[in-house]
Design an enzyme around this catalytic site. Structure first.
Site, PDB file in Angstrom:
ATOM      1  N   VAL A  48       0.838  -1.207   0.000  1.00  0.00           N
ATOM      2  CA  VAL A  48       0.000   0.000   0.000  1.00  0.00           C
ATOM      3  C   VAL A  48       0.872   1.255   0.000  1.00  0.00           C
ATOM      4  O   VAL A  48       0.545   2.246  -0.660  1.00  0.00           O
ATOM      5  CB  VAL A  48      -0.962  -0.001   1.219  1.00  0.00           C
ATOM      6  CG1 VAL A  48      -1.763   1.294   1.284  1.00  0.00           C
ATOM      7  CG2 VAL A  48      -1.893  -1.202   1.163  1.00  0.00           C
ATOM      8  N   CYS A  49       1.998   1.208   0.694  1.00  0.00           N
ATOM      9  CA  CYS A  49       2.854   2.396   0.857  1.00  0.00           C
ATOM     10  C   CYS A  49       3.255   3.048  -0.470  1.00  0.00           C
ATOM     11  O   CYS A  49       3.122   4.267  -0.603  1.00  0.00           O
ATOM     12  CB  CYS A  49       4.087   2.051   1.683  1.00  0.00           C
ATOM     13  SG  CYS A  49       3.691   1.452   3.345  1.00  0.00           S
ATOM     14  N   PRO A  50       3.729   2.305  -1.463  1.00  0.00           N
ATOM     15  CA  PRO A  50       4.119   2.985  -2.700  1.00  0.00           C
ATOM     16  C   PRO A  50       2.946   3.643  -3.418  1.00  0.00           C
ATOM     17  O   PRO A  50       3.118   4.676  -4.080  1.00  0.00           O
ATOM     18  CB  PRO A  50       4.758   1.890  -3.556  1.00  0.00           C
ATOM     19  CG  PRO A  50       4.299   0.601  -2.978  1.00  0.00           C
ATOM     20  CD  PRO A  50       4.033   0.867  -1.525  1.00  0.00           C
ATOM     21  N   LEU A  53       2.571   7.011  -1.515  1.00  0.00           N
ATOM     22  CA  LEU A  53       3.676   7.931  -1.774  1.00  0.00           C
ATOM     23  C   LEU A  53       3.664   8.409  -3.230  1.00  0.00           C
ATOM     24  O   LEU A  53       3.975   9.564  -3.517  1.00  0.00           O
ATOM     25  CB  LEU A  53       5.007   7.272  -1.421  1.00  0.00           C
ATOM     26  CG  LEU A  53       5.182   6.929   0.069  1.00  0.00           C
ATOM     27  CD1 LEU A  53       6.489   6.208   0.292  1.00  0.00           C
ATOM     28  CD2 LEU A  53       5.081   8.144   0.951  1.00  0.00           C
TER      29      LEU A  53
END
Length: 189
Positions: A48-50, A53
């Site tokens: 999920v993080c990329p 970002l």
């Protein structure tokens, strides 16, 4: 969180960030004098993080036009941030500082540390030019954030700061009507 962080000053910290091909020092002093977003996420090289970002990167130019600097933070090192930036097309488009917080000091300062994992919650903090936190949002690990909604909230925070005595109602968008709280409005909305 044990208490609300709204209207509290950012606690002191010093860290190293990966930013535009260099390692740079960042401290709480860098958050003052302009609007800032401190965007915590669990870890580099995840799922999920990329997406979050990358979404921030896609909205970064508009945030910059509004005088807002973005700082992403995870408990990874600045070296890991560089490796991720160099190996991922999504992360490679990031132009904002990516702060490494391997000791967890910043993550704990903002009360988003998952102690048993040594990772940060998905915490978003909007800080005004005086260094005070105006918006706090924390999502569960599997729920990604939306930079467009963050931008809408920042516009509202900037409007309220520039227009004392006015408030922004739900779903307010720039240019729409605001409210002036008064006795006349009680029970009328």
């Amino acid at each position: 969180m044990s208490r609300s962080l709204i209207n509290t000053e950012v606690k002191p910290f010093t860290a190293t960030a990966y930013h535009n091909g260099d390692f740079v020092s960042v401290s709480e002093a860098d958050l003052k004098g302009k609007w800032s977003v401190v965007f915590f996420y669990p870890a580099d090289f995840t799922f999920v993080c990329p997406t979050e970002l990358g979404d921030l990167a896609d909205n970064y130019a508009e945030l910059q036009q509004r005088g807002v600097e973005v700082y992403s933070v995870s408990t990874d090192t600045h070296f890991t941030h560089k490796a991720w930036h160099d190996s991922s097309d999504t992360i490679g488009k990031i132009q904002y500082p990516m702060i490494g917080d391997p000791t967890g000091q910043i993550t704990r300062n903002f009360e988003v540390m998952i102690e048993e994992d040594g990772l940060a919650e998905r915490g978003t903090f909007v800080i005004d030019p005086e260094g005070k936190i105006q918006i706090v949002e924390i999502n569960a690990g599997g729920i990604g954030r939306d930079a467009g909604e963050l931008l809408r909230k920042i516009k509202a925070a900037q409007y309220v700061a520039a227009n004392p005595g006015e408030v922004c109602p739900a779903k307010w968008k720039e240019g729409e009507e605001t409210l002036a709280p008064s006795l006349d409005l009680v029970g009328k909305i």
